[in-house]
Design a protein around this motif. Structure first.
Motif, PDB file in Angstrom:
ATOM      1  N   LEU A  65      10.759   3.689  25.648  1.00 51.57           N
ATOM      2  CA  LEU A  65       9.808   2.572  25.661  1.00 51.57           C
ATOM      3  C   LEU A  65      10.114   1.586  24.542  1.00 51.57           C
ATOM      4  CD1 LEU A  65       7.338   1.160  26.801  1.00 51.57           C
ATOM      5  CD2 LEU A  65       5.910   2.700  25.431  1.00 51.57           C
ATOM      6  N   GLU A  66      10.377   2.111  23.365  1.00 52.70           N
ATOM      7  CA  GLU A  66      10.705   1.249  22.225  1.00 52.70           C
ATOM      8  C   GLU A  66      11.935   0.387  22.533  1.00 52.70           C
ATOM      9  OE1 GLU A  66      12.658   2.202  18.000  1.00 52.70           O
ATOM     10  OE2 GLU A  66      10.643   3.058  18.232  1.00 52.70           O
ATOM     11  N   LEU A  67      12.974   1.000  23.087  1.00 57.46           N
ATOM     12  CA  LEU A  67      14.195   0.260  23.416  1.00 57.46           C
ATOM     13  C   LEU A  67      13.944  -0.781  24.511  1.00 57.46           C
ATOM     14  CD1 LEU A  67      16.642   3.293  23.306  1.00 57.46           C
ATOM     15  CD2 LEU A  67      16.673   1.314  21.748  1.00 57.46           C
ATOM     16  N   ARG A 111       2.424   5.801  19.395  1.00 58.29           N
ATOM     17  CA  ARG A 111       1.990   5.309  20.714  1.00 58.29           C
ATOM     18  C   ARG A 111       1.172   4.025  20.583  1.00 58.29           C
ATOM     19  NH1 ARG A 111      -0.429   9.719  24.591  1.00 58.29           N
ATOM     20  NH2 ARG A 111      -0.217   7.950  26.001  1.00 58.29           N
ATOM     21  N   PHE A 112       0.279   3.991  19.595  1.00 60.43           N
ATOM     22  CA  PHE A 112      -0.504   2.773  19.375  1.00 60.43           C
ATOM     23  C   PHE A 112       0.387   1.624  18.900  1.00 60.43           C
ATOM     24  CE2 PHE A 112      -4.266   5.585  19.356  1.00 60.43           C
ATOM     25  CZ  PHE A 112      -5.109   4.829  20.151  1.00 60.43           C
ATOM     26  N   ASN A 113       1.395   1.949  18.089  1.00 58.96           N
ATOM     27  CA  ASN A 113       2.329   0.933  17.614  1.00 58.96           C
ATOM     28  C   ASN A 113       3.073   0.301  18.793  1.00 58.96           C
ATOM     29  OD1 ASN A 113       3.659  -0.383  15.313  1.00 58.96           O
ATOM     30  ND2 ASN A 113       5.466   0.784  15.922  1.00 58.96           N
ATOM     31  N   LEU A 114       3.519   1.122  19.723  1.00 62.52           N
ATOM     32  CA  LEU A 114       4.231   0.607  20.887  1.00 62.52           C
ATOM     33  C   LEU A 114       3.301  -0.170  21.819  1.00 62.52           C
ATOM     34  CD1 LEU A 114       6.618   3.609  21.627  1.00 62.52           C
ATOM     35  CD2 LEU A 114       7.188   1.399  20.581  1.00 62.52           C
ATOM     36  N   LEU A 115       2.052   0.257  21.907  1.00 61.85           N
ATOM     37  CA  LEU A 115       1.081  -0.508  22.701  1.00 61.85           C
ATOM     38  C   LEU A 115       0.850  -1.877  22.073  1.00 61.85           C
ATOM     39  CD1 LEU A 115      -0.863  -0.634  25.099  1.00 61.85           C
ATOM     40  CD2 LEU A 115      -2.591   0.467  23.642  1.00 61.85           C
ATOM     41  N   GLU A 116       0.754  -1.911  20.755  1.00 59.31           N
ATOM     42  CA  GLU A 116       0.612  -3.198  20.069  1.00 59.31           C
ATOM     43  C   GLU A 116       1.836  -4.068  20.336  1.00 59.31           C
ATOM     44  OE1 GLU A 116      -0.096  -5.142  15.645  1.00 59.31           O
ATOM     45  OE2 GLU A 116       0.166  -2.977  15.801  1.00 59.31           O
ATOM     46  N   GLU A 120      -6.974  -3.770  18.539  1.00 60.88           N
ATOM     47  CA  GLU A 120      -7.398  -2.370  18.569  1.00 60.88           C
ATOM     48  C   GLU A 120      -6.225  -1.424  18.351  1.00 60.88           C
ATOM     49  OE1 GLU A 120     -10.122  -0.889  21.421  1.00 60.88           O
ATOM     50  OE2 GLU A 120     -11.359  -2.700  21.375  1.00 60.88           O
ATOM     51  N   ALA A 121      -5.085  -1.730  18.956  1.00 62.52           N
ATOM     52  CA  ALA A 121      -3.907  -0.874  18.772  1.00 62.52           C
ATOM     53  C   ALA A 121      -3.475  -0.881  17.308  1.00 62.52           C
ATOM     54  CB  ALA A 121      -2.776  -1.345  19.677  1.00 62.52           C
ATOM     55  N   ASP A 122      -3.520  -2.040  16.673  1.00 62.44           N
ATOM     56  CA  ASP A 122      -3.158  -2.137  15.255  1.00 62.44           C
ATOM     57  C   ASP A 122      -4.129  -1.331  14.397  1.00 62.44           C
ATOM     58  OD1 ASP A 122      -1.755  -3.247  12.912  1.00 62.44           O
ATOM     59  OD2 ASP A 122      -3.598  -4.404  12.624  1.00 62.44           O
ATOM     60  N   ARG A 123      -5.417  -1.452  14.689  1.00 60.62           N
ATOM     61  CA  ARG A 123      -6.420  -0.709  13.921  1.00 60.62           C
ATOM     62  C   ARG A 123      -6.207   0.799  14.055  1.00 60.62           C
ATOM     63  NH1 ARG A 123     -11.306  -1.658  16.516  1.00 60.62           N
ATOM     64  NH2 ARG A 123     -11.026   0.317  17.552  1.00 60.62           N
ATOM     65  N   GLU A 124      -5.996   1.258  15.269  1.00 63.53           N
ATOM     66  CA  GLU A 124      -5.792   2.692  15.504  1.00 63.53           C
ATOM     67  C   GLU A 124      -4.490   3.165  14.868  1.00 63.53           C
ATOM     68  OE1 GLU A 124      -7.970   4.759  16.637  1.00 63.53           O
ATOM     69  OE2 GLU A 124      -9.410   3.222  17.220  1.00 63.53           O
ATOM     70  N   PHE A 125      -3.458   2.344  14.935  1.00 64.09           N
ATOM     71  CA  PHE A 125      -2.191   2.690  14.288  1.00 64.09           C
ATOM     72  C   PHE A 125      -2.409   2.942  12.798  1.00 64.09           C
ATOM     73  CE2 PHE A 125       1.249   0.964  11.662  1.00 64.09           C
ATOM     74  CZ  PHE A 125       2.229   1.906  11.914  1.00 64.09           C
ATOM     75  N   LEU A 175       9.649  -7.527  17.239  1.00 62.34           N
ATOM     76  CA  LEU A 175      10.831  -6.871  16.664  1.00 62.34           C
ATOM     77  C   LEU A 175      10.564  -6.397  15.234  1.00 62.34           C
ATOM     78  CD1 LEU A 175      13.561  -9.250  18.087  1.00 62.34           C
ATOM     79  CD2 LEU A 175      13.063  -6.898  18.808  1.00 62.34           C
ATOM     80  N   ARG A 176       9.846  -7.199  14.466  1.00 63.08           N
ATOM     81  CA  ARG A 176       9.497  -6.787  13.098  1.00 63.08           C
ATOM     82  C   ARG A 176       8.583  -5.568  13.105  1.00 63.08           C
ATOM     83  NH1 ARG A 176       9.696 -12.294  11.881  1.00 63.08           N
ATOM     84  NH2 ARG A 176       7.517 -12.637  12.377  1.00 63.08           N
ATOM     85  N   LEU A 177       7.622  -5.558  14.013  1.00 63.29           N
ATOM     86  CA  LEU A 177       6.687  -4.434  14.110  1.00 63.29           C
ATOM     87  C   LEU A 177       7.431  -3.138  14.421  1.00 63.29           C
ATOM     88  CD1 LEU A 177       3.682  -3.449  14.268  1.00 63.29           C
ATOM     89  CD2 LEU A 177       3.871  -3.842  16.726  1.00 63.29           C
ATOM     90  N   ILE A 178       8.303  -3.178  15.407  1.00 60.56           N
ATOM     91  CA  ILE A 178       9.038  -1.970  15.784  1.00 60.56           C
ATOM     92  C   ILE A 178       9.971  -1.530  14.666  1.00 60.56           C
ATOM     93  CG2 ILE A 178      10.796  -1.075  17.356  1.00 60.56           C
ATOM     94  CD1 ILE A 178       9.353  -2.553  19.602  1.00 60.56           C
ATOM     95  N   ALA A 179      10.611  -2.486  14.014  1.00 55.58           N
ATOM     96  CA  ALA A 179      11.531  -2.143  12.913  1.00 55.58           C
ATOM     97  C   ALA A 179      10.787  -1.541  11.727  1.00 55.58           C
ATOM     98  CB  ALA A 179      12.300  -3.380  12.470  1.00 55.58           C
ATOM     99  N   SER A 180       9.534  -1.953  11.532  1.00 52.39           N
ATOM    100  CA  SER A 180       8.782  -1.479  10.370  1.00 52.39           C
ATOM    101  C   SER A 180       8.283  -0.046  10.520  1.00 52.39           C
ATOM    102  CB  SER A 180       7.594  -2.402  10.088  1.00 52.39           C
ATOM    103  OG  SER A 180       6.597  -2.237  11.083  1.00 52.39           O
TER     104      SER A 180
END
Length: 191
Positions: free
Chosen positions: A115-117, A78-83, A60-65, A97-102
């Motif tokens: 939160l990201e860190l 926010r949805f990206n960080l929840l994912e 769901e977080a990915d879809r909303e992102f 790590l790939r998700l956050i970097a992207s």
């Protein structure tokens, strides 16, 4: 017989004013409800994680992102960080790590950056990359030394995990207790 003007007698300017008024009457309430709707969707996805449906939370977080990435980068972040948090819970550290970097849009948001860190530091810890994890955690702790952002609880938890990883159980216990107190004070069930 009462006189009733027909549509032919109403000027086009007057007709367009009425049309705009009707459009505004219907759109103004929708504008405010969109933010409420996004918040409700975020709360629902987060609740899934809390209930143990971590994979569904991630989906769901990915879809909303993806839905919000272009139209609302702040909510998308926010949805990206929840994912990313759900991926950590699932043991998907490389993917986290790939998700956050992207996609990182937290530069103007100290809470989001903290939160990201914190998420990155936990993923790096789990991969036994302690030096990199400590660097991320030092950056996050620096942000939290200036203010008590909601994400500072996640930073405390990451510091506790790092202390436990280093077999420093006394500090780990103290940091976990601080994390629990922070979560209780800020009504954060995630902590």
């Amino acid at each position: 017989m009462a006189w009733c003007p027909s549509q032919d007698h109403i000027s086009p300017v007057r007709r367009s004013r009425w049309a705009w008024a009707l459009v505004l009457i219907f759109l103004v309430p929708l504008h405010g409800s969109r933010a409420i709707n996004i918040q409700a969707r975020y709360d629902h996805a987060k609740q899934l994680c809390l209930q143990g449906s971590v994979e569904r939370c991630q989906i769901e977080a990915d879809r909303e992102f993806k839905l919000l990435r272009a139209s609302n980068p702040q909510w998308a972040s926010r949805f990206n960080l929840l994912e990313a948090q759900s991926m950590i819970q699932r043991g998907m550290y490389d993917d986290t790590l790939r998700l956050i970097a992207s996609y990182s849009q937290t530069g103007n948001d100290p809470n989001g950056l903290a939160l990201e860190l914190a998420i990155e530091s936990v993923a790096l810890m789990r991969q036994q990359q302690m030096t990199a994890a400590e660097q991320k955690l030092a950056q996050a702790s620096s942000l939290c030394s200036n203010a008590a952002y909601p994400a500072c609880g996640d930073v405390l938890r990451a510091r506790a995990l790092l202390a436990a990883q280093k077999d420093d159980f006394f500090n780990a216990k103290e940091l976990f207790l601080q994390t629990a107190a922070f979560g209780q004070y800020h009504h954060d069930d995630f902590l």
